[in-house]
Design a protein around this motif. Structure first.
Motif, PDB file in Angstrom:
ATOM      1  N   ALA A   1       3.157  86.437 -52.869  1.00 49.00           N
ATOM      2  CA  ALA A   1       4.261  85.503 -51.954  1.00 49.00           C
ATOM      3  C   ALA A   1       5.229  85.141 -52.825  1.00 49.00           C
ATOM      4  CB  ALA A   1       3.338  84.131 -51.957  1.00 49.00           C
ATOM      5  N   SER A   2       6.532  85.406 -52.155  1.00 51.43           N
ATOM      6  CA  SER A   2       7.790  84.730 -53.088  1.00 51.43           C
ATOM      7  C   SER A   2       7.561  83.413 -53.459  1.00 51.43           C
ATOM      8  CB  SER A   2       8.961  85.367 -52.451  1.00 51.43           C
ATOM      9  OG  SER A   2       9.308  84.551 -51.286  1.00 51.43           O
ATOM     10  N   GLY A   3       8.577  83.055 -54.357  1.00 52.52           N
ATOM     11  CA  GLY A   3       8.673  81.904 -54.965  1.00 52.52           C
ATOM     12  C   GLY A   3       8.695  80.676 -54.058  1.00 52.52           C
ATOM     13  N   THR A   4       9.535  80.552 -53.155  1.00 48.11           N
ATOM     14  CA  THR A   4       9.625  79.358 -52.409  1.00 48.11           C
ATOM     15  C   THR A   4       8.767  79.051 -51.177  1.00 48.11           C
ATOM     16  OG1 THR A   4      11.682  80.405 -51.484  1.00 48.11           O
ATOM     17  CG2 THR A   4      12.302  78.713 -52.883  1.00 48.11           C
ATOM     18  N   ARG A   5       7.838  80.164 -50.938  1.00 49.80           N
ATOM     19  CA  ARG A   5       6.974  79.851 -49.922  1.00 49.80           C
ATOM     20  C   ARG A   5       5.863  79.086 -50.504  1.00 49.80           C
ATOM     21  NH1 ARG A   5       5.424  85.036 -47.323  1.00 49.80           N
ATOM     22  NH2 ARG A   5       6.662  85.993 -48.842  1.00 49.80           N
ATOM     23  N   LEU A   6       5.998  78.496 -51.659  1.00 46.83           N
ATOM     24  CA  LEU A   6       4.790  77.469 -52.195  1.00 46.83           C
ATOM     25  C   LEU A   6       4.994  76.249 -51.616  1.00 46.83           C
ATOM     26  CD1 LEU A   6       5.012  78.865 -55.718  1.00 46.83           C
ATOM     27  CD2 LEU A   6       3.396  79.748 -53.947  1.00 46.83           C
ATOM     28  N   SER A   7       4.135  75.558 -51.861  1.00 43.42           N
ATOM     29  CA  SER A   7       4.109  73.945 -51.429  1.00 43.42           C
ATOM     30  C   SER A   7       4.859  73.316 -52.534  1.00 43.42           C
ATOM     31  CB  SER A   7       2.630  73.318 -51.162  1.00 43.42           C
ATOM     32  OG  SER A   7       2.096  73.396 -52.283  1.00 43.42           O
ATOM     33  N   GLY A   8       5.141  72.334 -52.128  1.00 48.19           N
ATOM     34  CA  GLY A   8       6.032  71.333 -53.516  1.00 48.19           C
ATOM     35  C   GLY A   8       5.092  71.222 -54.886  1.00 48.19           C
ATOM     36  N   GLY A   9       3.754  71.003 -54.469  1.00 46.12           N
ATOM     37  CA  GLY A   9       2.983  70.692 -55.396  1.00 46.12           C
ATOM     38  C   GLY A   9       2.708  72.111 -56.436  1.00 46.12           C
ATOM     39  N   GLU A  10       2.594  73.461 -55.288  1.00 45.99           N
ATOM     40  CA  GLU A  10       2.367  74.585 -56.065  1.00 45.99           C
ATOM     41  C   GLU A  10       3.544  74.823 -56.846  1.00 45.99           C
ATOM     42  OE1 GLU A  10      -0.616  76.594 -52.910  1.00 45.99           O
ATOM     43  OE2 GLU A  10       1.461  76.551 -52.569  1.00 45.99           O
ATOM     44  N   GLN A  11       4.809  74.609 -56.440  1.00 49.35           N
ATOM     45  CA  GLN A  11       6.044  74.988 -57.043  1.00 49.35           C
ATOM     46  C   GLN A  11       5.886  74.331 -58.273  1.00 49.35           C
ATOM     47  OE1 GLN A  11       9.709  74.671 -55.018  1.00 49.35           O
ATOM     48  NE2 GLN A  11       8.808  75.464 -53.066  1.00 49.35           N
ATOM     49  N   GLN A  12       5.657  72.803 -58.370  1.00 48.90           N
ATOM     50  CA  GLN A  12       5.779  72.308 -59.698  1.00 48.90           C
ATOM     51  C   GLN A  12       4.623  72.763 -60.641  1.00 48.90           C
ATOM     52  OE1 GLN A  12       7.540  69.363 -60.342  1.00 48.90           O
ATOM     53  NE2 GLN A  12       6.986  70.059 -62.385  1.00 48.90           N
ATOM     54  N   MET A  13       3.446  73.125 -60.199  1.00 47.94           N
ATOM     55  CA  MET A  13       2.197  73.628 -61.015  1.00 47.94           C
ATOM     56  C   MET A  13       2.973  75.114 -61.574  1.00 47.94           C
ATOM     57  SD  MET A  13      -0.908  73.123 -58.846  1.00 47.94           S
ATOM     58  CE  MET A  13      -1.171  71.480 -58.252  1.00 47.94           C
ATOM     59  N   LEU A  14       3.775  75.932 -60.738  1.00 45.18           N
ATOM     60  CA  LEU A  14       4.309  77.141 -61.266  1.00 45.18           C
ATOM     61  C   LEU A  14       5.483  76.834 -62.088  1.00 45.18           C
ATOM     62  CD1 LEU A  14       4.636  80.099 -61.254  1.00 45.18           C
ATOM     63  CD2 LEU A  14       5.917  79.904 -59.010  1.00 45.18           C
TER      64      LEU A  14
END
Ligand SMILES: Nc1ncnc2c1ncn2[C@@H]1O[C@H](COP(=O)(O)OP(=O)(O)OP(=O)(O)O)[C@@H](O)[C@H]1O
Ligand SMILES: [Mg+2]
Lengths: 237, 296
Positions: A133-146
């Motif tokens: 998956a490319s970076g921005t298809r993550l949910s907000g929470g997942e992006q924060q964890m990343l």
């Protein structure tokens, strides 16, 4: 509890964006292994304080001592190499990179970073989302964890987290809170900027309140209950 | 003689081959432009002049030092790459915080200076440059005659283009570059020496242009103005492909070369304008280009 060594000491920090003078002599300190929060209203200068530590503002004066060395004249890459890692308010996940590339992007600057399996242990969701998956298809929470996860493997000892709970659902906020606590157990020092006061109150050992680019008050964890009234006033809650 | 759509087959394939050759140069140059624009945020108008410099350096190396084609293929891009690094360090790097326009004007001025200097010493008539012995001659493929040197040009530039694409898309260094395209400041705050990376990127992209110049030397004559017309077409290609997409600029470069070749066969009058017609249509229908992402 023994008195711990001061790892970050900020004194008389002034910062400018172009012509506008935003920080007017910020003073605070962080000791090794502590979680310290910077509280304050919108536009108080919290983000600017973190950015100034990293060297990401146009001009700054004063003193920023980290590990007994002066950082005020260092460029951002040199600051990072000294062992400070920054997780920005807007998270800064790169859309043109895969999740794995994002995770592996920050170079290791010192020994002693968290191995990848431990990062997954901290944020199990990341592992599931890793495949392609490319970076921005993550949910907000997942992006924060990343965004937090990727700065843990670099060996940086001091983590600057800017509003890690902004815009996240309560259950995710709890998960992030648990991770920060775990990071403290693992020996990281955390400087946390927060609007979510209740989140910060549960995590931080000490709090500084920033207003108009100055530290106007400080609280120990135990002061909070007794001084709740003034604090609410300061933060405009 | 066999005909295709009323055109003799050898003529059609001959034009297609010329199209592919031009397309190879377009691809190498637009690739460099895309990389420079992505990482440095500069529209490098000097690219055509640096391509010319590559060819000229190869010619000078041969005439003054007796250094032949094969070493020149490496040495000329190195020399021009170092020249690019000096330009970046002393001039371009001061403009990064300003509007694109400043970088464009600076590099446009540099192109005029570089070309003017060469014209002053060597005139505009052009110098021949012979291909190496081993690449002379050709093969009869039955439907057309394939000169060996031209086949080599296509193969060499494809290898370099694909290599660059892999470097950017599949390596750790490439991940730094792509991340820096999105957010230079944050990449630097992770501990990466972004200014150094930008300098080397410019040097590398300029070396690619010079490499194209050396490849081109035996195909066209080596002249101070050989980059002028080419660079205009290459800018149109970059607009068509969409700035910032590496694969896009390679494919568009080759594609436009072929389209030009076909136009030359079927409607020669339009062969030098067709690329601009395509550019206009693409700008109307897909302003970000065929492969471009919208920039915020
Ligand atoms: N890039 C910039 N250029 C000019 N002024 C800026 C810039 N960024 C912030 N400021 C100003 O600096 C002041 C402090 O901003 P800062 O972002 O540090 O506040 P903050 O405490 O982080 O607020 P928030 O809680 O909304 O994130 C504000 O008045 C803001 O308008
Ligand atoms: Mg902020």
């Amino acid at each position: 509890m023994s008195v711990r060594k001061t790892i970050l000491e900020v004194s008389d920090l002034n910062a400018w964006y172009g012509e506008s003078h935003v920080l007017h002599g910020v003073d605070f300190e962080v000791r090794e292994g502590e979680v310290v929060s910077l509280l304050g209203r919108n536009g108080a200068g919290k983000t600017t304080t973190l950015r100034s530590i990293m060297g990401l503002v146009g001009r700054r004066t004063g003193s920023i001592r980290f590990d007994d060395q002066e950082l005020i004249d260092l460029k951002p890459d040199k600051v990072a190499r000294r062992g400070i890692a920054y997780c920005p308010e807007e998270r800064g996940i790169f859309a043109s990179l895969t999740v794995e590339e994002n995770l592996l992007l920050p170079p290791v600057v010192q020994k002693g970073g968290l191995p990848i399996p431990e990062i997954y242990e901290l944020f199990p969701n990341l592992k599931e989302r890793l495949l392609g998956a490319s970076g921005t298809r993550l949910s907000g929470g997942e992006q924060q964890m990343l965004a937090i996860g990727r700065i843990l493997r670099t060996g940086a000892k001091l983590l600057l987290l800017d509003e890690p709970t902004e815009g996240l659902a309560p259950v995710i906020v709890q998960q992030i809170g648990a991770s920060v606590r775990r990071l403290q157990e693992l020996g990281f020092t955390v400087l946390l900027v927060e609007q979510n006061f209740h989140f910060a109150a549960r995590l931080a050992d000490r709090h500084y309140v920033i207003e108009h680019g100055r530290v106007v008050d400080r609280y120990q964890r135990d002061d909070i209950k007794t001084r709740m009234g003034e604090l609410n006033e300061l933060l405009g809650v | 003689m066999q005909e295709i759509l009323g055109v003799p087959a050898p003529l059609l394939f001959g034009q297609l081959l010329i199209g592919l050759i031009n397309g190879s140069f377009y691809a190498l140059l637009s690739l460099g432009l895309a990389v420079i624009f992505g990482v440095l945020n500069v529209i490098n108008f000097a690219h055509g002049a640096l391509y010319m410099m590559g060819a000229f350096v190869a010619w000078l190396l041969l005439h003054h030092l007796g250094i032949g084609y094969w070493p020149s293929l490496l040495v000329a891009p190195l020399i021009v790459g170092v020249f690019g690094i000096v330009i970046e360090r002393t001039m371009l790097s001061r403009l990064y915080d300003l509007d694109h326009l400043y970088g464009l004007l600076l590099t446009f001025g540099l192109a005029l200076i570089i070309e003017g200097t060469f014209i002053n010493f060597y005139g505009v008539s052009g110098q021949p440059y012979a291909p190496p012995e081993i690449l002379t001659g050709g093969h009869n493929l039955g439907f057309m005659f394939l000169p060996t040197y031209r086949a080599w040009v296509i193969v060499a530039s494809l290898i370099v283009c694909i290599g660059t694409w892999l470097l950017v898309e599949r390596t750790r260094l490439g991940a730094y570059l792509r991340a820096a395209v999105e957010n230079r400041e944050l990449v630097r705050a992770f501990g990466i020496n972004v200014p150094l990376m930008m300098t080397l990127t410019y040097g590398f992209a300029v070396a690619l242009a010079a490499f194209a110049g050396v490849l081109a030397a035996p195909v066209y004559t080596v002249s101070p103005i050989m980059g002028q017309h080419l660079i205009i077409v290459v800018f149109a290609i970059v607009v068509i492909g969409g700035l910032g997409s590496i694969l896009g600029s390679i494919l568009t470069g080759l594609g436009i070369g072929i389209v030009e070749g076909l136009t030359k066969t079927f409607y020669p009058e339009a062969s030098s304008t067709v690329v601009f017609v395509i550019m206009a249509i693409v700008l109307i229908l897909r302003p970000n280009g065929l492969f471009g992402r919208p920039r915020e």
